[in-house]
Scaffold this active site. Structure first.
Site, PDB file in Angstrom:
ATOM      1  N   PRO A   1      16.044   8.040  66.254  1.00  0.00           N
ATOM      2  CA  PRO A   1      14.771   8.769  66.310  1.00  0.00           C
ATOM      3  C   PRO A   1      14.907  10.200  66.826  1.00  0.00           C
ATOM      4  CG  PRO A   1      14.520   6.563  67.211  1.00  0.00           C
ATOM      5  CD  PRO A   1      15.983   6.783  67.032  1.00  0.00           C
TER       6      PRO A   1
ATOM      7  N   GLU B   1      13.086   8.761  72.287  1.00  0.00           N
ATOM      8  CA  GLU B   1      14.355   9.458  72.078  1.00  0.00           C
ATOM      9  C   GLU B   1      14.155  10.872  71.539  1.00  0.00           C
ATOM     10  OE1 GLU B   1      15.249   5.153  72.293  1.00  0.00           O
ATOM     11  OE2 GLU B   1      13.790   6.328  71.126  1.00  0.00           O
TER      12      GLU B   1
ATOM     13  N   ALA C   1      23.853   4.192  72.009  1.00  0.00           N
ATOM     14  CA  ALA C   1      24.108   4.986  70.809  1.00  0.00           C
ATOM     15  C   ALA C   1      23.305   4.487  69.617  1.00  0.00           C
ATOM     16  CB  ALA C   1      25.600   4.969  70.486  1.00  0.00           C
ATOM     17  N   ASP C   2      23.091   3.178  69.536  1.00  0.00           N
ATOM     18  CA  ASP C   2      22.362   2.591  68.412  1.00  0.00           C
ATOM     19  C   ASP C   2      20.920   3.075  68.330  1.00  0.00           C
ATOM     20  OD1 ASP C   2      24.294  -0.012  67.701  1.00  0.00           O
ATOM     21  OD2 ASP C   2      24.316   0.584  69.804  1.00  0.00           O
TER      22      ASP C   2
ATOM     23  N   ILE D   1      19.895   6.306  68.968  1.00  0.00           N
ATOM     24  CA  ILE D   1      19.797   7.763  68.917  1.00  0.00           C
ATOM     25  C   ILE D   1      19.052   8.247  67.672  1.00  0.00           C
ATOM     26  CG2 ILE D   1      21.922   8.279  67.622  1.00  0.00           C
ATOM     27  CD1 ILE D   1      22.408  10.550  69.670  1.00  0.00           C
TER      28      ILE D   1
ATOM     29  N   HIS E   1      23.536  -2.829  70.279  1.00  0.00           N
ATOM     30  CA  HIS E   1      24.032  -2.245  71.518  1.00  0.00           C
ATOM     31  C   HIS E   1      25.540  -2.034  71.477  1.00  0.00           C
ATOM     32  CE1 HIS E   1      20.227  -4.223  72.570  1.00  0.00           C
ATOM     33  NE2 HIS E   1      20.099  -3.311  73.520  1.00  0.00           N
TER      34      HIS E   1
ATOM     35  N   GLN F   1      19.816   5.746  75.848  1.00  0.00           N
ATOM     36  CA  GLN F   1      20.286   4.550  76.549  1.00  0.00           C
ATOM     37  C   GLN F   1      21.436   3.837  75.833  1.00  0.00           C
ATOM     38  OE1 GLN F   1      17.477   1.089  77.536  1.00  0.00           O
ATOM     39  NE2 GLN F   1      17.614   2.250  79.443  1.00  0.00           N
TER      40      GLN F   1
END
Length: 680
Positions: A430, A401, A425-426, A428, A470, A423
């Site tokens: 990193p 990420e 939102a959870d 993001i 997710h 891929q």
């Protein structure tokens, strides 16, 4: 080399003034830095780091210009007094392009690699942007741009450096990583920080050419860098140079060597300046001539210091300039509802918007996890785009990420226009280092020279048992990051129009796309499916829309309320409003930053009663912040406190659908809140 040394000496002599703002100098690193600078041309790109003032001198910058930055003066050519010494950002004929990079050590590796990635891609479409310095009679290989990424050995342990090296090798990118190893971090030594040096570490990356050099020996450094640059210009892959150097100055002006160093005498024996002096004498230069050069350098530095001290400070009135580059789209344009148009799902509207962009803009790329190849995204939001446009434009990345987001800053500096996807939102988090430090600050800290027009797509939201990793909502976290825009459409037409505006915007834009609205499979989300706008349709960012108007008679009688919301909230509010026929206006924000607060205040004054609705946990959220702002600016127009409704304040969304339902808002919960509000 004497100039760099004289600057360091002067800063120590004048430390009462020079150390007002933190800085570091190149003492001990001058030989390798100058050797590197002399191999770069105006067709190249560079990412120096904060100890590289000698490298900047080698690129042609005056001591005066560096001193303007040291003293945070108005005429600092890089940032106008906004950022630290030796943090350059430069677009100047005759010099390499130097985009913004932060002080966060190791993070420059990703944007620098993004520059190299863009160079390789644009070369495949024979972009003239890369031939700025070439003429018809020149050797084409000589104009092949390279990227120089300068980095300290301590920073090589950062995970983001490994992400950069991985991509450089996977795509055989034209980049030289110059690792300057002085065996110190701040107060930690190499033996405390790492199990191996950078040269040994690079052995684990097959396809990365690696070389070592004594960074105090100018002749050896010049030859080694020259060979590395030639290797990259010939497009034979990336190179890592590991250069050993002493640290002769302080770590920074705020962390002084006398506080903790016990190896200064040993490091002094490695000083590259007397070593070069002796080599020049051996090669027939005259001692008096060399002494004259030293005197000339000292005089220049002192004259430049006096001039820099007298230079004006920034005008305080300019403190907010360059938060964003001016928007490219300022008005709605194109056909929103073509006469022959058919209804489209949000996911298809997004796919078609990206398809239109890739077809129209050859500099555009799309990449992220699983968006390329056969799959075309786990939501099929990029279906068949890789087959249509090729693997150079639509491609998969590793699970990185940080690289996905941070590489965009380098891409745009070279002239590419990236669209990337996280891929879920959870995942993001990193990428936040890069988003916060590299992307969001670039426009502001470079006085508008290097805005970052990157479109970052992020599927978001909960529905039907997605579980704790997710289903999350992240907009409040994003909205604490200044210098980025955040968009959140609720239907297919807005998705297509906002996607294009986000791509055209010259700033970083995060596009939040609710997974539960993608296919309109969730009960009550049928309105997310709309007639698809024509190609080229665009909606300006920062413009809210009335998703549902209240009945005029009910409004005149004071029997109405306003719901301010976005995303899935629009559909919960529509379903709930059926219990209050004609009484509910729904304002769809569409863009969360910039926020159309004028539309919010106008609607608040029409109705006097407001519910702010979000899918996020409510405590300390954007929704609560907005409610407070409405209360502050519209207090006299309110007939009730501003109500808020969001998810329960829990750390995650449970997998079980009944537990999920209990946590999240719903039409029934919205209806109950509206009943209380209308009766207040």
């Amino acid at each position: 080399m004497h100039t760099a040394a004289a600057m360091a000496g002067l800063y120590e002599e004048e430390k009462a003034i020079a150390a007002r703002y933190v800085h570091a100098t190149a003492r001990g690193h001058e030989a390798i830095q100058l050797a590197a600078a002399f191999h770069l041309t105006e067709t190249d790109y560079a990412a120096p780091y904060y100890r590289d003032d000698a490298m900047l001198l080698g690129m042609g910058l005056r001591p005066y210009e560096l001193m303007l930055q040291l003293l945070a003066k108005a005429d600092d050519p890089f940032s106008g007094g906004r950022t630290y010494y030796s943090h350059p950002s430069l677009r100047r004929p005759g010099s390499p392009v130097i985009p913004h990079q932060s002080s966060a050590t190791g993070m420059q590796a990703i944007p620098a690699t993004g520059m190299a990635h863009a160079i390789k891609y644009l070369e495949t479409i024979k972009s003239e942007k890369l031939r700025r310095g070439a003429t018809d009679g020149e050797n084409p290989e000589a104009a092949n741009p390279v990227v120089l990424c300068s980095i300290g050995d301590g920073a090589m342990t950062e995970g983001e450096v490994s992400e950069a090296l991985q991509m450089a090798i996977l795509h055989q990118l034209p980049i030289v990583y110059l690792v300057q190893d002085n065996d110190w971090g701040i107060s930690a030594t190499g033996r405390e920080m790492r199990a191996m040096n950078a040269y040994e570490f690079a052995a684990g990356f097959p396809g990365l050419r690696r070389v070592q050099v004594d960074g105090t020996d100018f002749a050896a450094s010049y030859q080694t860098v020259g060979e590395a640059v030639a290797h990259v210009r010939a497009r034979r892959g990336p190179v890592l140079i590991h250069a050993k150097c002493p640290l002769l100055g302080h770590h920074t002006s705020g962390v002084r060597r006398e506080w903790y160093r016990n190896d200064l005498a040993a490091h002094q024996t490695q000083d590259p300046l007397p070593r070069l002096h002796a080599a020049l004498l051996t090669n027939g230069f005259d001692e008096a001539e060399l002494n004259d050069l030293q005197a000339e350098a000292s005089a220049t530095v002192r004259a430049d210091w006096a001039e820099a001290l007298a230079a004006p400070n920034p005008d305080p009135a300019t403190f907010a300039d360059h938060e964003f580059a001016p928007a490219a789209v300022t008005a709605e344009a194109g056909e929103r509802s073509p006469a022959d148009g058919e209804k489209a799902l949000m996911v298809d509207a997004a796919l078609h918007a990206v398809d239109d962009i890739l077809r129209e803009f050859p500099e555009a790329l799309f990449y992220g996890q699983d968006v390329g190849g056969e799959l075309g995204g786990v939501f099929r939001e990029a279906a068949l785009l890789a087959k249509k446009y090729g693997d150079a434009r639509v491609f998969n990345t590793p699970i990185q990420e940080a690289y996905i987001v941070g590489s965009t800053a380098g891409m745009v500096a070279v002239g590419a226009r990236p669209i990337v996807e996280i891929q879920f939102a959870d995942y993001i988090w990193p990428a936040l280092n890069q988003l916060v430090e590299e992307l969001s600050k670039s426009c502001y800290l470079t006085m508008g020279k290097f805005p970052v027009p990157a479109l970052i797509r992020v599927p978001i939201g909960a529905y039907g048992g997605g579980g704790p990793y997710h289903s999350g909502s992240i907009e409040s976290t994003l909205l604490t990051i200044r210098g980025i825009k955040v968009v959140y459409p609720s239907n297919a037409a807005d998705m297509k129009g906002l996607m294009r505006a986000a791509f055209l915007d010259p700033n970083p834009v995060v596009m939040l796309e609710h997974k539960g609205l993608y296919w309109s499979k969730v009960s009550g989300t049928e309105d997310a499916k709309t007639v698809e706008p024509a190609a080229g349709y665009v909606i300006p960012l920062g413009q809210a829309a009335i998703a549902q108007a209240a009945d005029a008679d009910k409004l005149r009688q004071g029997e109405t309320a306003l719901v301010v919301t976005y995303g899935m909230g629009v559909h919960w509010a529509k379903a709930a409003s059926r219990d209050f026929a004609g009484q509910i206006e729904i304002l769809d924000l569409r863009t969360l930053n910039p926020l159309d607060f004028d539309a919010v205040t106008a609607a608040t004054r029409r109705h006097g009663k407001v519910l702010v609705l979000t899918e996020e946990p409510l405590l300390n959220s954007f929704a609560e912040s907005l409610a407070g702002r409405i209360q502050r600016h519209c207090f006299q127009a309110l007939d009730a406190p501003v109500f808020t409704l969001g998810a329960a304040n829990l750390p995650a969304i449970a997998l079980n659908v009944e537990l999920e339902r209990q946590m999240l808002p719903s039409a029934a919960k919205v209806s109950a809140a509206l009943k209380e509000l209308l009766e207040y």
